[in-house]
Design a protein around this motif. Structure first.
Motif, PDB file in Angstrom:
ATOM      1  N   ASP A 143       0.886  -1.033  -0.096  1.00 49.09           N
ATOM      2  CA  ASP A 143      -0.054  -0.072   0.228  1.00 49.09           C
ATOM      3  C   ASP A 143       0.852   1.399   0.170  1.00 49.09           C
ATOM      4  O   ASP A 143       0.605   2.015  -0.846  1.00 49.09           O
ATOM      5  N   GLU A 144       1.719   0.934   0.952  1.00 42.84           N
ATOM      6  CA  GLU A 144       2.658   2.352   0.852  1.00 42.84           C
ATOM      7  C   GLU A 144       3.473   2.224  -0.541  1.00 42.84           C
ATOM      8  O   GLU A 144       3.940   3.900  -0.617  1.00 42.84           O
ATOM      9  N   ILE A 145       4.353   1.258  -0.721  1.00 44.24           N
ATOM     10  CA  ILE A 145       4.678   1.855  -2.445  1.00 44.24           C
ATOM     11  C   ILE A 145       3.644   2.454  -3.077  1.00 44.24           C
ATOM     12  O   ILE A 145       3.915   3.138  -3.852  1.00 44.24           O
ATOM     13  N   LYS A 146       2.696   1.526  -2.986  1.00 43.07           N
ATOM     14  CA  LYS A 146       1.730   2.061  -4.158  1.00 43.07           C
ATOM     15  C   LYS A 146       1.275   3.587  -4.152  1.00 43.07           C
ATOM     16  O   LYS A 146       1.077   4.316  -5.262  1.00 43.07           O
ATOM     17  N   GLN A 147       1.255   4.503  -3.035  1.00 43.10           N
ATOM     18  CA  GLN A 147       1.152   5.989  -2.634  1.00 43.10           C
ATOM     19  C   GLN A 147       1.841   6.275  -2.980  1.00 43.10           C
ATOM     20  O   GLN A 147       2.094   7.439  -3.169  1.00 43.10           O
ATOM     21  N   TYR A 148       3.383   5.673  -2.597  1.00 45.52           N
ATOM     22  CA  TYR A 148       4.036   6.370  -2.949  1.00 45.52           C
ATOM     23  C   TYR A 148       5.056   6.819  -4.844  1.00 45.52           C
ATOM     24  O   TYR A 148       4.529   7.995  -5.449  1.00 45.52           O
ATOM     25  N   LEU A 149       4.311   5.821  -5.391  1.00 41.66           N
ATOM     26  CA  LEU A 149       4.353   5.713  -6.944  1.00 41.66           C
ATOM     27  C   LEU A 149       2.957   6.864  -7.343  1.00 41.66           C
ATOM     28  O   LEU A 149       3.704   7.392  -8.481  1.00 41.66           O
ATOM     29  N   GLY A 150       2.113   6.844  -7.084  1.00 39.62           N
ATOM     30  CA  GLY A 150       1.016   7.961  -7.526  1.00 39.62           C
ATOM     31  C   GLY A 150       1.345   9.215  -6.777  1.00 39.62           C
ATOM     32  O   GLY A 150       1.051   9.890  -7.663  1.00 39.62           O
ATOM     33  N   SER A 151       2.346   9.072  -6.147  1.00 38.07           N
ATOM     34  CA  SER A 151       2.418  10.959  -5.283  1.00 38.07           C
ATOM     35  C   SER A 151       3.827  11.264  -6.682  1.00 38.07           C
ATOM     36  O   SER A 151       3.774  12.244  -6.592  1.00 38.07           O
ATOM     37  N   ILE A 152       4.280  10.570  -7.270  1.00 30.70           N
ATOM     38  CA  ILE A 152       5.456  10.779  -8.102  1.00 30.70           C
ATOM     39  C   ILE A 152       4.585  10.399 -10.208  1.00 30.70           C
ATOM     40  O   ILE A 152       5.582  10.601 -11.025  1.00 30.70           O
ATOM     41  N   GLY A 153       2.991   9.954  -9.515  1.00 33.94           N
ATOM     42  CA  GLY A 153       2.387  10.187 -10.849  1.00 33.94           C
ATOM     43  C   GLY A 153       2.388   8.457 -12.215  1.00 33.94           C
ATOM     44  O   GLY A 153       2.558   8.847 -12.550  1.00 33.94           O
ATOM     45  N   VAL A 154       2.829   8.131 -11.057  1.00 32.82           N
ATOM     46  CA  VAL A 154       2.601   6.470 -11.354  1.00 32.82           C
ATOM     47  C   VAL A 154       1.482   5.767 -10.998  1.00 32.82           C
ATOM     48  O   VAL A 154       1.404   4.866  -9.910  1.00 32.82           O
ATOM     49  N   ASP A 155       0.797   5.669 -11.923  1.00 33.34           N
ATOM     50  CA  ASP A 155      -1.032   5.430 -11.474  1.00 33.34           C
ATOM     51  C   ASP A 155      -0.870   3.733 -11.990  1.00 33.34           C
ATOM     52  O   ASP A 155      -1.310   2.886 -12.598  1.00 33.34           O
ATOM     53  N   VAL A 156      -0.116   2.764 -10.978  1.00 28.27           N
ATOM     54  CA  VAL A 156      -0.459   1.105 -11.197  1.00 28.27           C
ATOM     55  C   VAL A 156      -1.449   0.303  -9.928  1.00 28.27           C
ATOM     56  O   VAL A 156      -0.928   0.616  -8.418  1.00 28.27           O
ATOM     57  N   ASP A 157      -1.869  -0.518 -10.315  1.00 28.22           N
ATOM     58  CA  ASP A 157      -2.629  -1.039  -9.020  1.00 28.22           C
ATOM     59  C   ASP A 157      -1.712  -2.555  -7.924  1.00 28.22           C
ATOM     60  O   ASP A 157      -0.520  -2.761  -8.494  1.00 28.22           O
ATOM     61  N   LYS A 158      -2.123  -2.119  -6.986  1.00 30.45           N
ATOM     62  CA  LYS A 158      -1.362  -3.128  -5.939  1.00 30.45           C
ATOM     63  C   LYS A 158      -0.732  -4.820  -6.742  1.00 30.45           C
ATOM     64  O   LYS A 158      -0.320  -5.175  -6.282  1.00 30.45           O
ATOM     65  N   GLN A 159      -2.750  -5.115  -6.912  1.00 34.53           N
ATOM     66  CA  GLN A 159      -1.657  -6.399  -7.849  1.00 34.53           C
ATOM     67  C   GLN A 159      -0.819  -6.201  -9.063  1.00 34.53           C
ATOM     68  O   GLN A 159      -0.239  -7.175  -8.677  1.00 34.53           O
ATOM     69  N   LYS A 160      -1.123  -5.591 -10.021  1.00 38.90           N
ATOM     70  CA  LYS A 160       0.568  -5.406 -10.272  1.00 38.90           C
ATOM     71  C   LYS A 160       1.759  -5.076 -10.142  1.00 38.90           C
ATOM     72  O   LYS A 160       2.583  -5.415 -10.411  1.00 38.90           O
ATOM     73  N   ILE A 161       1.301  -4.704  -8.753  1.00 37.59           N
ATOM     74  CA  ILE A 161       3.121  -4.543  -8.240  1.00 37.59           C
ATOM     75  C   ILE A 161       3.581  -5.668  -7.623  1.00 37.59           C
ATOM     76  O   ILE A 161       4.942  -5.921  -7.569  1.00 37.59           O
ATOM     77  N   THR A 162       2.194  -5.858  -6.637  1.00 37.56           N
ATOM     78  CA  THR A 162       3.057  -7.247  -6.430  1.00 37.56           C
ATOM     79  C   THR A 162       3.486  -8.456  -7.188  1.00 37.56           C
ATOM     80  O   THR A 162       4.592  -9.070  -7.764  1.00 37.56           O
ATOM     81  N   ASN A 163       2.826  -8.075  -8.401  1.00 42.27           N
ATOM     82  CA  ASN A 163       2.924 -10.005  -9.508  1.00 42.27           C
ATOM     83  C   ASN A 163       4.734  -9.172 -10.216  1.00 42.27           C
ATOM     84  O   ASN A 163       5.410  -9.966 -10.569  1.00 42.27           O
ATOM     85  N   ALA A 164       4.312  -7.662 -10.581  1.00 38.27           N
ATOM     86  CA  ALA A 164       5.782  -7.602 -11.363  1.00 38.27           C
ATOM     87  C   ALA A 164       6.879  -7.734 -10.102  1.00 38.27           C
ATOM     88  O   ALA A 164       8.302  -8.438 -10.730  1.00 38.27           O
ATOM     89  N   LEU A 165       6.998  -7.193  -8.487  1.00 40.57           N
ATOM     90  CA  LEU A 165       8.022  -8.120  -8.209  1.00 40.57           C
ATOM     91  C   LEU A 165       8.675  -9.531  -7.781  1.00 40.57           C
ATOM     92  O   LEU A 165       9.510  -9.616  -8.372  1.00 40.57           O
ATOM     93  N   ASP A 166       7.629 -10.109  -8.032  1.00 39.16           N
ATOM     94  CA  ASP A 166       7.542 -11.830  -7.735  1.00 39.16           C
ATOM     95  C   ASP A 166       7.944 -12.104  -9.267  1.00 39.16           C
ATOM     96  O   ASP A 166       8.732 -13.008  -9.411  1.00 39.16           O
ATOM     97  N   ALA A 167       7.735 -11.185 -10.474  1.00 44.45           N
ATOM     98  CA  ALA A 167       8.189 -11.772 -11.552  1.00 44.45           C
ATOM     99  C   ALA A 167       9.778 -11.812 -11.327  1.00 44.45           C
ATOM    100  O   ALA A 167      10.744 -12.296 -12.467  1.00 44.45           O
ATOM    101  N   ILE A 168      10.248 -10.244 -11.589  1.00 45.49           N
ATOM    102  CA  ILE A 168      11.541 -10.378 -11.298  1.00 45.49           C
ATOM    103  C   ILE A 168      12.637 -11.001 -10.485  1.00 45.49           C
ATOM    104  O   ILE A 168      13.913 -10.602 -10.198  1.00 45.49           O
ATOM    105  N   SER A 169      11.877 -12.008  -9.243  1.00 48.49           N
ATOM    106  CA  SER A 169      12.702 -12.599  -8.137  1.00 48.49           C
ATOM    107  C   SER A 169      12.937 -13.017  -8.815  1.00 48.49           C
ATOM    108  O   SER A 169      13.211 -14.399 -10.398  1.00 48.49           O
ATOM    109  N   HIS A 170      14.795 -13.919  -8.964  1.00 50.60           N
ATOM    110  CA  HIS A 170      15.223 -14.846  -8.997  1.00 50.60           C
ATOM    111  C   HIS A 170      14.875 -16.256  -8.934  1.00 50.60           C
ATOM    112  O   HIS A 170      14.287 -16.530  -7.883  1.00 50.60           O
ATOM    113  N   PRO A 171      14.644 -16.755 -10.112  1.00 52.33           N
ATOM    114  CA  PRO A 171      13.702 -18.361 -10.066  1.00 52.33           C
ATOM    115  C   PRO A 171      14.806 -19.069  -8.961  1.00 52.33           C
ATOM    116  O   PRO A 171      16.071 -19.561  -8.949  1.00 52.33           O
ATOM    117  N   ILE A 172      13.617 -20.019  -7.789  1.00 53.20           N
ATOM    118  CA  ILE A 172      14.363 -21.376  -6.807  1.00 53.20           C
ATOM    119  C   ILE A 172      14.660 -22.534  -7.733  1.00 53.20           C
ATOM    120  O   ILE A 172      13.522 -22.696  -8.440  1.00 53.20           O
TER     121      ILE A 172
END
Length: 262
Positions: A143-172
């Motif tokens: 939520d805090e990351i979403k609010q921060y991004l919104g404050s700098i003009g990047v409007d993206v929902d929480k699910q997309k943020i979660t999915n994006a961070l998971d997507a670049i995680s190194h596979p195990i």
């Protein structure tokens, strides 16, 4: 991973030369006139800069030598394209070039291919997380990351943020040890369910269920969400209002308790 590494790509980093601004400017002007000796001196004199930049990517589990070589390509591009007529420090121009080269390498050599748009979201979220962590002295929530991004003009929902961070995680790897005790290790493969063996493992399942009863309320919830509902650590962190780092720590502690109980 390699903050204390001394020899990288056959180069003793403790003996790398350092150029002052005046020396650097003189060499840059000579490079513009086609002086290859000056070009080599300029490359050697900025290898420490490459090393400091690639250290930012130490969490990506890549070989230090590989990233250093890629960073050197970015440095060479910066040297060959730098315009000495602009009132700009060379390092200010070179650092983004080196970072860009490393990011392209990581993107193109990733085992899991992720779209450029999702990577852009992930990198913005990582920058937001770093900035908020420094400000809050703790891991920020989604939520805090979403609010921060919104404050700098990047409007993206929480699910997309979660999915994006998971997507670049190194596979195990399935053979990655997650718990160890002397010669005994528990691998990621051991944590996967096999429906064909459920009847044979009923006693083990009872033991695990009994062990889970000894966890505290928050640990039980994390284990339930993580292994019985298939949620990621980022999703759990968002749901229960703590950081991903805390979820990871609590999950490891809970698994250790379960192991000890069994």
């Amino acid at each position: 991973m390699y903050y204390n590494k001394v020899v990288i790509c056959g180069v003793d980093t403790s003996k790398l030369p350092v150029l002052n601004e005046n020396e650097q400017n003189k060499l840059l002007k000579k490079v513009r006139m086609g002086d290859n000796t000056a070009r080599k001196r300029l490359i050697d004199g900025n290898l420490r800069l490459v090393l400091s930049v690639v250290q930012r990517f130490n969490s990506r589990c890549e070989e230090a030598d590989d990233l250093f070589q890629v960073g050197c390509i970015g440095l060479i591009k910066a040297i060959d394209n730098f315009n000495t007529e602009f009132n700009l420090k060379f390092s200010t121009y070179a650092v983004p070039m080196i970072i860009g080269e490393v990011r392209r390498y990581l993107r193109d050599n990733s085992i899991i291919k992720v779209s450029r748009s999702m990577r852009d979201i992930a990198y913005k979220a990582l920058q937001a997380r770093e900035s908020l962590s420094n400000k809050l002295t703790r891991e920020p929530t989604i939520d805090e990351i979403k609010q921060y991004l919104g404050s700098i003009g990047v409007d993206v929902d929480k699910q997309k943020i979660t999915n994006a961070l998971d997507a670049i995680s190194h596979p195990i790897s399935l053979y990655e040890p997650v718990l160890g005790d002397g010669d005994e290790s528990v691998y990621m493969l051991d944590k996967l369910s096999d429906d064909k063996e459920k009847d044979e493992n009923w006693l083990e399942n009872i033991s695990i269920n009994e062990a889970i009863l000894h966890l505290d309320k928050r640990e039980k919830r994390i284990i339930d969400l993580r292994f019985f509902h298939g949620k990621t650590q980022m999703e759990i962190a968002d749901e229960i209002g703590i950081s991903q780092a805390q979820v990871s720590r609590l999950e490891k502690n809970a698994l250790m308790k379960i192991k000890n109980e069994i």
